[in-house]
Design an enzyme around this catalytic site. Structure first.
Site, short mmCIF file in Angstrom:
data_model
loop_
_atom_site.label_atom_id
_atom_site.label_comp_id
_atom_site.label_asym_id
_atom_site.label_seq_id
_atom_site.Cartn_x
_atom_site.Cartn_y
_atom_site.Cartn_z
N ARG A 1 18.70 24.08 28.81
CA ARG A 1 18.65 24.00 27.34
C ARG A 1 19.36 25.21 26.76
NH1 ARG A 1 16.92 28.56 26.77
NH2 ARG A 1 16.80 28.14 24.54
N GLY A 2 19.52 25.18 25.41
CA GLY A 2 20.33 26.21 24.77
C GLY A 2 21.74 25.66 24.63
N ALA A 3 22.32 25.81 23.43
CA ALA A 3 23.56 25.10 23.10
C ALA A 3 24.70 25.32 24.11
CB ALA A 3 23.99 25.45 21.68
N ARG B 1 21.15 14.94 23.60
CA ARG B 1 20.58 15.75 22.52
C ARG B 1 21.60 15.80 21.37
NH1 ARG B 1 17.64 21.17 24.00
NH2 ARG B 1 16.54 20.62 22.10
N GLN C 1 9.88 28.81 23.62
CA GLN C 1 11.01 29.41 24.35
C GLN C 1 11.01 30.93 24.24
OE1 GLN C 1 11.22 26.77 22.30
NE2 GLN C 1 12.89 25.39 22.84
N ASP D 1 22.85 26.38 17.08
CA ASP D 1 23.19 25.14 17.80
C ASP D 1 24.39 24.44 17.19
OD1 ASP D 1 20.18 25.62 18.40
OD2 ASP D 1 20.95 24.26 19.94
N LYS E 1 16.97 26.85 16.17
CA LYS E 1 15.59 26.43 16.47
C LYS E 1 14.71 26.47 15.22
CE LYS E 1 14.36 25.17 19.52
NZ LYS E 1 14.38 23.70 19.67
O1 MRU Z 1 15.78 23.33 21.98
P1 MRU Z 1 16.52 24.44 22.65
O2 MRU Z 1 15.67 25.32 23.49
O3 MRU Z 1 17.74 23.93 23.37
O4 MRU Z 1 17.03 25.31 21.43
C1 MRU Z 1 17.78 26.47 21.68
C2 MRU Z 1 18.13 27.22 20.46
O5 MRU Z 1 17.80 26.85 19.35
C3 MRU Z 1 19.03 28.41 20.64
O6 MRU Z 1 18.73 29.40 19.71
C4 MRU Z 1 20.48 27.96 20.45
O7 MRU Z 1 20.76 26.85 21.26
C5 MRU Z 1 21.44 29.05 20.76
S1 MRU Z 1 21.50 29.38 22.49
C6 MRU Z 1 22.63 30.62 22.76
#
Ligand code: MRU
Length: 356
Positions: free
Chosen positions: A51-53, A94, A203, A244, A255
């Protein structure tokens, strides 16, 4: 996967498959999932093993290659038609993080534009996925270092607040918001980081604190509803979050809870930074109202482990992201420098021009 300096790499190509840190099991278990099929990669993204963009962009790029190598034809047109089905599956995982779509588009463009046999094309796709992985790591290091140029000059050692996990786990390594934290730590500019726990999936509590502990970065965990109080107490010098998807006008999806943090920061005259690679900027969207917001299973709200928190008869709403308006953002820190949100278009032109 960590190296001898405890650096974390959540997506690794090795032994002809992709090794993912299973982020659903951290911090209690540090385990890996081996992925060798595109369908399994799609599932890993959907279930948030990865996870994470930026990290899901890297994972999806490998997913395209894994799908490509499953296709048994030497006919180029047939191959491309099958590959489009793989891309569709990965795109459906997603909706909010644009890095996913960016990475898939880059892989599909590579496939379209490459000449040679289908077998050669498959090798080019693997190489492109590896390039996306390596470039993201460099990009995060550059973001971290550009962050140093915009952090408040005083006090000498800062306390930074972050939300969710925009760290090494959320990228190819090093992180975006946590990349700025890491660079500040390395340069002796960091007193400590405050991490929001980040309900509902936690997270911040599970992943950001884990990363900080790995590297000995002092970290204080707070629940989300404590942030404004901490700001009022003078405990926070700046907020740094990831994103994201950022619209062309600088509105930034991140988030859920990021928006209220930005409002609180504004009320306390605390600078609010968004750290993200340019692959997170969706220049096709004029503003943030058009960013698709993922809604997730309400279980994430009403259930903790085996325990149900609520009585029956309650309804739930579980948006996973919110959009922070550009006017609440002090600067967007990219690999090409830090920009006022309204100046994002200039970020594409050249590396260090037009820094704020
Ligand atoms: O739902 P997630 O855990 O994938 O959300 C992640 C976030 O919101 C992060 O802040 C975002 O993806 C930036 S990651 C460098």
């Amino acid at each position: 996967m960590t190296n001898s300096h405890n650096q974390v790499y959540p997506v690794i190509w090795q032994n002809n498959s992709v090794s993912l840190i299973d982020q659903t099991r951290l911090p209690n278990e540090y385990t890996f999932v081996e992925i060798s099929r595109s369908e399994d990669m799609a599932r890993a993204i959907k279930t948030m093993i990865v996870r994470g963009a930026p990290a899901i962009g890297v994972a999806a790029a490998y997913g395209i290659y894994l799908g490509a190598r499953e296709i048994e034809t030497a006919n180029r047109d047939e191959f491309l038609a099958h590959l489009e089905k793989v891309a569709e599956l990965l795109r459906s995982t997603r909706p909010t993080a644009v890095n996913l779509f960016w990475a898939i588009s880059r892989m599909m463009r590579t496939a379209d534009e490459s000449i040679g046999t289908v077998e050669e094309l498959k090798q080019t796709l693997l190489q492109t996925a590896q390039n996306i992985n390596a470039e993201d790591l460099q990009t995060c290091q550059a973001i971290g270092d550009h962050g140093l140029t915009v952090l408040p000059a005083t006090p000498a050692k800062l306390t930074l607040l972050t939300h969710c996990n925009a760290g090494a786990l959320a990228t190819a390594g090093y992180g975006t918001a946590l990349g700025v934290v890491r660079s500040a730590w390395r340069e002796g500019r960091l007193e400590r980081v405050f991490a929001d726990e980040t309900r509902p999936r936690l997270q911040g509590a599970k992943l950001t604190t884990w990363e900080c502990v790995q590297e000995g970065i002092p970290v204080t965990l707070i629940t989300d509803n404590m942030a404004a109080h901490c700001m009022k107490q003078g405990l926070i010098h700046a907020v740094v979050v990831g994103a994201d998807r950022i619209a062309a006008n600088g509105d930034a999806a991140n988030k859920i809870g990021t928006y209220s943090l930005a409002i609180a920061a504004k009320a306390h005259q605390i600078p609010f930074f968004v750290a993200a690679p340019l692959s997170t900027v969706d220049f096709e969207l004029s503003d943030g109202s058009k960013i698709p917001i993922e809604e997730r299973n309400p279980e994430e709200i009403y259930q903790v482990g085996e325990t149900i928190l609520t009585p029956t008869g309650v309804e739930f709403y579980n948006p996973a992201f919110d959009v922070t308006p550009a006017e609440l953002i002090t600067a967007i820190i990219t690999e090409n420098g830090a920009f006022a949100p309204g100046d994002l278009a200039k970020s594409q032109k050249n590396a260090i021009a037009q820094q704020i």
